[in-house]
Design a protein around this motif. Structure first.
Motif, PDB file in Angstrom:
ATOM      1  N   ASP A   1      15.358  34.581  39.332  1.00  0.00           N
ATOM      2  CA  ASP A   1      15.094  35.329  38.115  1.00  0.00           C
ATOM      3  C   ASP A   1      15.970  34.781  37.001  1.00  0.00           C
ATOM      4  O   ASP A   1      16.867  33.971  37.233  1.00  0.00           O
ATOM      5  N   ALA A   2      15.735  35.253  35.792  1.00  0.00           N
ATOM      6  CA  ALA A   2      16.510  34.765  34.650  1.00  0.00           C
ATOM      7  C   ALA A   2      18.000  35.006  34.843  1.00  0.00           C
ATOM      8  O   ALA A   2      18.832  34.244  34.373  1.00  0.00           O
ATOM      9  N   ASP A   3      18.359  36.078  35.571  1.00  0.00           N
ATOM     10  CA  ASP A   3      19.777  36.354  35.804  1.00  0.00           C
ATOM     11  C   ASP A   3      20.297  35.685  37.064  1.00  0.00           C
ATOM     12  O   ASP A   3      21.444  35.866  37.449  1.00  0.00           O
ATOM     13  N   GLY A   4      19.413  34.886  37.725  1.00  0.00           N
ATOM     14  CA  GLY A   4      19.840  34.171  38.917  1.00  0.00           C
ATOM     15  C   GLY A   4      19.953  35.045  40.148  1.00  0.00           C
ATOM     16  O   GLY A   4      20.473  34.611  41.171  1.00  0.00           O
ATOM     17  N   SER A   5      19.413  36.292  40.098  1.00  0.00           N
ATOM     18  CA  SER A   5      19.653  37.229  41.179  1.00  0.00           C
ATOM     19  C   SER A   5      18.732  37.033  42.371  1.00  0.00           C
ATOM     20  O   SER A   5      19.047  37.472  43.459  1.00  0.00           O
TER      21      SER A   5
ATOM     22  N   GLY B   1      10.829  27.862  33.063  1.00  0.00           N
ATOM     23  CA  GLY B   1       9.858  28.267  32.049  1.00  0.00           C
ATOM     24  C   GLY B   1       9.714  27.242  30.940  1.00  0.00           C
ATOM     25  O   GLY B   1       8.713  27.249  30.228  1.00  0.00           O
ATOM     26  N   ASP B   2      10.692  26.357  30.782  1.00  0.00           N
ATOM     27  CA  ASP B   2      10.544  25.260  29.823  1.00  0.00           C
ATOM     28  C   ASP B   2       9.553  24.259  30.407  1.00  0.00           C
ATOM     29  O   ASP B   2       9.716  23.800  31.546  1.00  0.00           O
ATOM     30  N   PRO B   3       8.504  23.877  29.671  1.00  0.00           N
ATOM     31  CA  PRO B   3       7.461  23.012  30.250  1.00  0.00           C
ATOM     32  C   PRO B   3       7.988  21.700  30.814  1.00  0.00           C
ATOM     33  O   PRO B   3       7.584  21.285  31.907  1.00  0.00           O
ATOM     34  N   LEU B   4       8.884  21.037  30.081  1.00  0.00           N
ATOM     35  CA  LEU B   4       9.398  19.764  30.570  1.00  0.00           C
ATOM     36  C   LEU B   4      10.283  19.966  31.789  1.00  0.00           C
ATOM     37  O   LEU B   4      10.210  19.201  32.762  1.00  0.00           O
ATOM     38  N   ALA B   5      11.112  21.002  31.771  1.00  0.00           N
ATOM     39  CA  ALA B   5      11.971  21.278  32.921  1.00  0.00           C
ATOM     40  C   ALA B   5      11.139  21.627  34.148  1.00  0.00           C
ATOM     41  O   ALA B   5      11.410  21.149  35.259  1.00  0.00           O
ATOM     42  N   ASP B   6      10.104  22.453  33.969  1.00  0.00           N
ATOM     43  CA  ASP B   6       9.250  22.815  35.096  1.00  0.00           C
ATOM     44  C   ASP B   6       8.571  21.579  35.679  1.00  0.00           C
ATOM     45  O   ASP B   6       8.506  21.398  36.899  1.00  0.00           O
ATOM     46  N   ALA B   7       8.057  20.720  34.805  1.00  0.00           N
ATOM     47  CA  ALA B   7       7.392  19.497  35.278  1.00  0.00           C
ATOM     48  C   ALA B   7       8.376  18.604  36.015  1.00  0.00           C
ATOM     49  O   ALA B   7       8.031  17.984  37.031  1.00  0.00           O
ATOM     50  N   THR B   8       9.600  18.536  35.523  1.00  0.00           N
ATOM     51  CA  THR B   8      10.617  17.714  36.172  1.00  0.00           C
ATOM     52  C   THR B   8      10.931  18.232  37.561  1.00  0.00           C
ATOM     53  O   THR B   8      11.018  17.461  38.529  1.00  0.00           O
TER      54      THR B   8
END
Length: 217
Positions: free
Chosen positions: A7-11, A44-51
């Motif tokens: 999750d966004a909080d890393g939980s 959620g960042d498109p480039l990060a997700d693709a990477t």
């Protein structure tokens, strides 16, 4: 293998955690690193997700963990010093920085860092990354094996260099006391430095550093 992503909080798992891309799920071994803020905040960042979807196909499993640790060490140093940089782009650079060591990597002038940079450039171009942004990131990969960053190196080049050298050799550990060991404990790769050195030697030590014409390209 698992579809888990933090999750966004890393939980832990929650809404929208599943990686439904045809590339398949991300490895369970990544889970502790994916909970680190540097990576969790990029989901959620498109480039990060693709990477992240591409990384398991780029390098062996231990190499992928090295790439993720390299990024996290670079990100930790940037946070400590207040350095602004292209975070998703640096993740892509970290993912690709050793791809030139793998079998089947395209042969280009300048040794394995330049082969890695060429692969990164194709990936970035395929995801619509602008030329200027690609140039900064591919330069970071081309020059990451230099003993020290060039004086005119940008933030991405300096950070990738710092993270890669710290993870493999421990150089720079005084800047982030304990961080290298903490990440290595979360995602261990025993004897990685030895195996990495052997692969570099196979590629030919004389071809590690890009020559002037390759570095200018």
């Amino acid at each position: 293998m698992s579809t888990w992503l933090p999750d966004a909080d890393g939980s832990g798992p929650g809404q929208g955690d599943r990686c439904d891309d045809p590339a398949g799920p991300l490895p369970d071994a990544w889970r502790p690193l994916m909970a680190e803020p540097g990576l969790a905040e990029l989901w959620g960042d498109p480039l990060a997700d693709a990477t992240l979807r591409e990384l398991p196909r780029l390098v062996p499993p231990r190499g992928a963990l090295h790439s993720l640790r390299t990024f996290l060490l670079a990100d930790a140093w940037a946070r400590a010093r207040g350095i602004g940089y292209d975070r998703a782009g640096l993740l892509a650079a970290a993912a690709f920085h050793d791809t030139g060591l793998t079998d089947g990597a395209p042969r280009v002038r300048g040794g394995f860092p330049c082969r890695s940079a060429a692969s990164l450039d194709r990936f970035l171009a395929g995801h619509g990354v602008a030329e200027a942004r690609r140039a900064a990131l591919t330069r970071a990969v081309r020059e990451h094996m230099r003993p020290f960053p060039a004086r005119d190196a940008g933030a991405e080049a300096r950070l990738l260099h710092f993270g890669a050298w710290l993870d493999v050799t421990g150089r720079g550990f005084r800047r982030l006391p304990g961080e290298r060991g903490r990440l290595a404990a979360l995602a261990p790769t025993p004897w990685f430095a030895v195996s990495f050195s052997a692969r570099v030697a196979v590629c030919g030590l004389r071809r590690v550093l890009p020559d002037s014409s390759a570095a200018a390209g």
